[in-house]
Structure formats: structure tokens, C-alpha cells
Design an enzyme around this catalytic site. Sequence first.
Site, mmCIF file in Angstrom:
data_model
loop_
_atom_site.group_PDB
_atom_site.id
_atom_site.type_symbol
_atom_site.label_atom_id
_atom_site.label_comp_id
_atom_site.label_asym_id
_atom_site.label_seq_id
_atom_site.Cartn_x
_atom_site.Cartn_y
_atom_site.Cartn_z
ATOM 1 N N LYS A 4 5.504 -34.113 -65.702
ATOM 2 C CA LYS A 4 6.370 -33.679 -66.804
ATOM 3 C C LYS A 4 5.691 -33.903 -68.159
ATOM 4 O O LYS A 4 5.878 -33.106 -69.083
ATOM 5 C CB LYS A 4 7.723 -34.389 -66.726
ATOM 6 C CG LYS A 4 8.535 -34.034 -65.469
ATOM 7 C CD LYS A 4 8.871 -32.551 -65.361
ATOM 8 C CE LYS A 4 9.841 -32.255 -64.213
ATOM 9 N NZ LYS A 4 10.166 -30.826 -64.077
ATOM 10 N N TYR A 18 5.148 -37.520 -60.243
ATOM 11 C CA TYR A 18 6.253 -36.818 -60.915
ATOM 12 C C TYR A 18 6.254 -37.017 -62.433
ATOM 13 O O TYR A 18 6.281 -36.030 -63.181
ATOM 14 C CB TYR A 18 7.586 -37.269 -60.330
ATOM 15 C CG TYR A 18 8.782 -36.568 -60.938
ATOM 16 C CD1 TYR A 18 8.966 -35.193 -60.786
ATOM 17 C CD2 TYR A 18 9.727 -37.271 -61.674
ATOM 18 C CE1 TYR A 18 10.063 -34.543 -61.347
ATOM 19 C CE2 TYR A 18 10.831 -36.632 -62.232
ATOM 20 C CZ TYR A 18 10.990 -35.264 -62.069
ATOM 21 O OH TYR A 18 12.078 -34.621 -62.620
#
Length: 243
Positions: free
Chosen positions: A170, A166
Site C-alpha cells: 500500500k 501487505y
Amino acid sequence: MSDKKIALVTGANKGIGYEIAAGLGALGWSVGVGAREQTRRDAAVARLRDAGLDVFGVSLDVTDDRSVAAAADLIAERAGRLDALVNNAGITGGGPQQPSSVDPAVIRTVVETNVIGVIRVTNAMLPLLGRSASPRIVNMSSSVGSLARQSGPGGETSTGPVAVAYAPSKSFLNAVTLQYVRELADTNILINCACPGYVATDLNGFRGVRTPQQGAATAIRLATLPDGGPTGGFFEDAGVVPW
Ligand SMILES: NC(=O)c1ccc[n+]([C@@H]2O[C@H](COP(=O)([O-])OP(=O)(O)OC[C@H]3O[C@@H](n4cnc5c(N)ncnc54)[C@H](OP(=O)(O)O)[C@@H]3O)[C@@H](O)[C@H]2O)c1
């Protein structure tokens, strides 16, 4: 073509995306509620319409080329242009995500949605954004993708837990955003990343401390920037997030 501003929000059936759609609708925009599953999409559209907002459902799975192309066709037919694209849809890939034991398939899945999905949707929508007088793109990032914060002294309170799918997805999204900024520097498209803060949604089992409405505020501000506003930035409520 209508004078009304037109937005598309991906992953708008719940959470922060839903509140971004609600917030833009409350400002008088016509908002495409992008969502991949019909029942959830219809329910969100119905709730937003009940609140008096001008919204329309857009069937949209950001990982599916045909779905994204059909979404662009729908907006072209309906509005002929797009004034703001909010790339909000995202997944964490579940946890735990320790680098030493992660299943590479989890990383592929997260990148497919959080990064390649944004590229896929953005590229499909660019011709429509090009027909807007004041086009905006907002990529929903996270401060957990900030390399500066990851390598700084703040620890888990400023960066979230170790999450090798994750958090880097980003960082990747931030880097991709800057490539668009560079390519489109000669256009009037303002392109920025937003961090919503730690928001109570399905994404984190509702452990976040902010409301989805609070989490939507920065993205709404960036989607409605005046001409001459910032581009190529990374923002949260408190100001600039370091890359
Ligand atoms: N919550 C936080 O604390 C936080 C912090 C920083 C950044 N963010 C970012 O904010 C964004 C919104 O997150 P949230 O907290 O509102 O999470 P959420 O409540 O889980 O909502 C995520 C949305 O993305 C949609 N989505 C997932 N995969 C998709 C796909 N392949 N195609 C289309 N839509 C898809 C989901 O649709 P379904 O209902 O169909 O699954 C849902 O509408 C994400 O990009 C997230 O990374 C959240």
C-alpha cells in the site's frame, strides 16, 4: 453516449468494492462490477439489480493483461467513456508476514495484485477516462501503508500488525499514485488514495470493526468529487492520512 455517469469498480463482487458499486449506483451512476470469477460476479450483479441499480458485469482479473484489455473494450463498446475508476481489488497475501521469515513469493503475489494490477487497469482505462468531462481515479489504499504512521508512536492500533507484503504494497501504491498525479498534472483527472478504515470483510476474517458500507464512503466521495476538488491526496473518513 449516455449522460449517465459511468464507473468501474474492481473487486466489486464482495466487501468494500460491492458497497462502492452499490453507493455509486444509488447516486444514479451506471456501474461496471469488476470481478474475476463469473459466478460471484453474476451473483453481485443480480443483487445490485434487484436493488434497482444500473450495473453491468465486467470480467476482470487485475493480474491478467488480456482480461484487463477485454474489460476496457467492453466499457468502450457499452459507454464510450469512463467517468470514475475505483481500483479497489486487493489481497493481503495471508499471514503471518514477518520480514525475517517471509516467502518472497508472497511479496511478489501481493505486489502483482495491489500495485501492478492497479497500474495495468489504470493504463487500460486512461483513454476512456480521457473522454470524460470530469474523470476521477480512486486507489483503495490503507493507512497501514502510511510510512508516517508506521514510524509514529501509535503502534499496532494505528498501523495494524507487522505485514511485510501487505503494508508496503500500500505504501508502494501510494507512491505510484503520486507518479500518476505528476504525469497527469496537466489533465482534468483527479487522482486520490482512500483508506476505508478497519472493515469487517473476508480480507481480515471479518475482524474489522466497520461495515463495508462505512468503508465505501470515502471512495465514493473521491469518485464523485466536484471539478476543482483535491488531487494527489490520501483520505479516510476523518480527513487526510499522512503519507
Ligand atoms: N477490510 C479492511 O479493513 C481494509 C482496510 C484497508 C484497506 N482495505 C482495502 O480495501 C480493498 C477491498 O478490500 P475488502 O476488505 O473489501 O476485501 P475482500 O472482501 O477480500 O474483497 C477483495 C476483492 O478484491 C478482489 N480481487 C482480489 N484479487 C483480484 C484480482 N486478481 N483481480 C480482480 N479482483 C481481485 C476479490 O475478488 P474474489 O472474490 O474473486 O477474491 C474481492 O472482490 C482492498 O484493496 C484492501 O486492501 C481493506
